[in-house]
Design a protein around this motif. Sequence first.
Motif, short mmCIF file in Angstrom:
data_model
loop_
_atom_site.label_atom_id
_atom_site.label_comp_id
_atom_site.label_asym_id
_atom_site.label_seq_id
_atom_site.Cartn_x
_atom_site.Cartn_y
_atom_site.Cartn_z
N SER A 1 0.81 -1.23 0.00
CA SER A 1 0.00 0.00 0.00
C SER A 1 0.84 1.27 0.00
CB SER A 1 -0.90 0.00 1.23
OG SER A 1 -0.09 -0.12 2.40
N GLY A 2 2.01 1.23 0.61
CA GLY A 2 2.83 2.43 0.72
C GLY A 2 4.17 2.07 1.32
N ALA A 3 5.04 3.09 1.42
CA ALA A 3 6.37 2.81 1.97
C ALA A 3 6.29 2.39 3.43
CB ALA A 3 7.26 4.03 1.81
N SER A 4 5.25 2.82 4.15
CA SER A 4 5.12 2.39 5.55
C SER A 4 5.01 0.87 5.60
CB SER A 4 3.87 2.99 6.20
OG SER A 4 3.92 4.39 6.17
N ALA B 1 5.87 -1.16 3.22
CA ALA B 1 7.09 -1.75 2.63
C ALA B 1 8.22 -1.77 3.68
CB ALA B 1 7.50 -0.96 1.40
N ASN B 2 8.32 -0.72 4.48
CA ASN B 2 9.32 -0.71 5.56
C ASN B 2 9.02 -1.83 6.57
OD1 ASN B 2 10.99 1.40 4.73
ND2 ASN B 2 9.67 2.96 5.66
N LEU B 3 7.75 -2.01 6.87
CA LEU B 3 7.36 -3.06 7.83
C LEU B 3 7.76 -4.44 7.29
CD1 LEU B 3 5.86 -4.00 10.38
CD2 LEU B 3 3.75 -3.96 9.05
N THR C 1 14.87 9.91 10.26
CA THR C 1 14.13 8.79 9.64
C THR C 1 12.63 8.92 9.85
OG1 THR C 1 16.07 7.42 9.93
CG2 THR C 1 13.99 6.26 9.64
N HIS C 2 11.89 8.49 8.85
CA HIS C 2 10.42 8.56 8.89
C HIS C 2 9.86 7.69 10.01
CE1 HIS C 2 6.27 7.94 7.37
NE2 HIS C 2 6.45 9.15 6.88
N ASN C 3 8.74 8.12 10.58
CA ASN C 3 8.23 7.39 11.75
C ASN C 3 7.59 6.04 11.39
OD1 ASN C 3 5.72 8.03 10.77
ND2 ASN C 3 5.02 9.09 12.60
N ALA D 1 17.27 6.93 1.69
CA ALA D 1 17.52 7.51 0.37
C ALA D 1 16.45 8.58 0.22
CB ALA D 1 17.41 6.45 -0.71
N GLY D 2 16.77 9.80 0.66
CA GLY D 2 15.80 10.89 0.65
C GLY D 2 15.02 10.92 1.95
N THR D 3 15.48 11.74 2.91
CA THR D 3 14.71 11.83 4.16
C THR D 3 13.47 12.67 3.93
OG1 THR D 3 15.98 13.76 4.82
CG2 THR D 3 16.73 11.63 5.67
N VAL E 1 16.93 -0.11 3.32
CA VAL E 1 16.90 1.29 2.87
C VAL E 1 15.46 1.75 2.70
CG1 VAL E 1 17.48 2.88 0.99
CG2 VAL E 1 19.18 1.22 1.77
N ASP E 2 15.14 2.87 3.37
CA ASP E 2 13.86 3.52 3.12
C ASP E 2 14.08 4.52 1.98
OD1 ASP E 2 11.55 4.93 3.00
OD2 ASP E 2 11.54 5.61 5.09
N GLY E 3 13.65 4.11 0.80
CA GLY E 3 13.81 4.97 -0.37
C GLY E 3 12.47 5.44 -0.86
N ALA E 4 11.57 5.74 0.07
CA ALA E 4 10.16 6.04 -0.26
C ALA E 4 10.05 6.82 -1.57
CB ALA E 4 9.51 6.78 0.89
N PHE E 5 10.72 7.96 -1.61
CA PHE E 5 10.72 8.70 -2.89
C PHE E 5 12.12 8.74 -3.49
CE2 PHE E 5 11.22 11.70 0.52
CZ PHE E 5 12.21 12.56 0.09
N GLY E 6 13.14 8.87 -2.61
CA GLY E 6 14.51 9.08 -3.10
C GLY E 6 15.03 7.96 -3.98
N MET F 1 5.57 4.14 -5.31
CA MET F 1 5.33 4.52 -6.70
C MET F 1 4.26 5.60 -6.76
SD MET F 1 5.27 0.66 -7.93
CE MET F 1 6.68 -0.41 -7.92
N HIS F 2 3.53 5.80 -5.66
CA HIS F 2 2.53 6.88 -5.67
C HIS F 2 3.15 8.23 -5.32
CE1 HIS F 2 1.42 5.13 -1.44
NE2 HIS F 2 2.37 6.02 -1.30
N LYS F 3 4.46 8.24 -5.09
CA LYS F 3 5.11 9.53 -4.86
C LYS F 3 5.85 9.94 -6.14
CE LYS F 3 5.69 9.45 0.16
NZ LYS F 3 5.05 8.22 0.64
#
Length: 499
Positions: free
Chosen positions: A155-158, A160-162, A197-199, A252-254, A279-284, A310-312
């Motif tokens: 659904s999102g990087a959150s 994906a990080n999990l 880092t993102h929460n 990769a992109g805070t 690596v959290d590369g949500a957008f970066g 991909m939605h960013k």
Amino acid sequence: MDLDTAPALAPAIAEHSLDPEDWTGMRALGHQVMDDMLDYLEGVRERPAWQPMPGEVVERLREDVPERGEGAEAAYRAFRELVLPYPVGNIHPRFWGRVMGTGTAFGMMAELMAAAMNTNASGLANAASHVEAQVLEWFRALFGFPEGASGIMLSGASAANLVGLATARTARADGDVIRGGIRVLGRRPVVYCSEETHNSIDRAVVLLGIGRDFLRRIPTDDQFRIRLDLLEQAIRDDVLVGLQPLCIVGNAGTVATGATDDLEALAELAARFGAWFHVDGAFGALAALSPELRGQVAGLSRADSLAFDMHKWLYMPYEAAAVIIRDREAHHRTFALSAAYLGRAERGAEADEFRFNEYGPQLSRSFRALKVWLSLREHGTERYARQIEQNVAQASYLAELAWDHPELELLAPAPLNIVCFRYRGRGIPEERLDGLNAELLMRLQERGIAVPTTGRVRGRFAIRVANTNHRSRREDFQLLAESVVAIGREITDEMELAG
Ligand SMILES: Cc1ncc(COP(=O)(O)O)c(C=O)c1O
């Protein structure tokens, strides 16, 4: 249960489906909807970047559940009146809030196609799994992961990080966490990341039972990158007291400033201490599509797991994200729990070789991959690379405007697509600047001029622009800078009048 007796005979009743009784009418409505939505997208620049939802409209939404249907046309009229005019605004050319993507016209149509197929992309032999596998294969290769690496769309990087961290826990924890849970572990696992880092990483350590006290948020340098010396010290301290360095998370992109940690160095450190490297590369991470920008995220391909949206920065309609994981076996082991009702067959609909529900937390899954597959076919990766470069160039332009203007102040370097700045004015005391800029930001939004959102840089309030918007033009950033100065002066005058 008594199976010796035949089931009672059910009386025949009139049967219905939810399909339209009048397909011609539904077709006409469908064409109308498509026309309206394309008009909506084409005319987006003419509307305010954001507008509040009037109380009266919110009130009208609070109605009892309809017992008798009003029909699709009436329902659509309600949507047009009560919902459509009040979006969050992220499709607008001057929306740069949080980190939100803009979507595309064909992406919208792809959602329609996926909804028409209404495929459950969890398993069973069907095209959706093959399309998703192919999309993931494209990104595996684009990001330089080895053949055979696995992945899943989420659904999102959150999420994906999990999934990345859950796999890290399976692969590296000191004990069989799948069977025994976190309590059987020989050593308590610790996760490391920078304070920027993102929460969603905090959320992952909470959900995985690692606990926030065992997430070490390491201070950053003047470029907002993790301090490697402090990181290494923290790891050594933990090892000394018998804890296990489970995972290092690199950015990769805070989210706050777009900084990228030294990913090569983090990969080395992780290897030295036997930790997983996520690596959290949500957008970066998407910057890697551009030969010009790739160097900024060097080291990405050394991650054990990489989360990206991909939605960013791929401009897909919500929701679309993925994680790529080097160790397919550990990934599968984390989520593959068999059940009799999910049986596999040699032939027929249950003869699927590959089931995405064995690689993530969801069983039922939407066909997210279709919009990505279609959009990449529509534009090709080169076009996406150009769009991403355009966003970075626009961010540099805004940073330059903020740097040059005597009444503006750039608050952080802008290496990628995020700019943090504020109105400084002339001679305004530091302690009044946070309040002034907060008010300024609200006026910008409420007047529908533009939507940056709140940032904080080393404790100072920032007007934060995150540019993942393919509709923005240079003039939009110029207008933003001019409006910030004009509203800043307006508020300064009011402050002075108020003494
Ligand atoms: C760096 C970073 N990580 C993770 C996330 C969470 O992504 P999502 O909102 O897609 O779950 C974001 C969102 O902005 C982000 O910027």
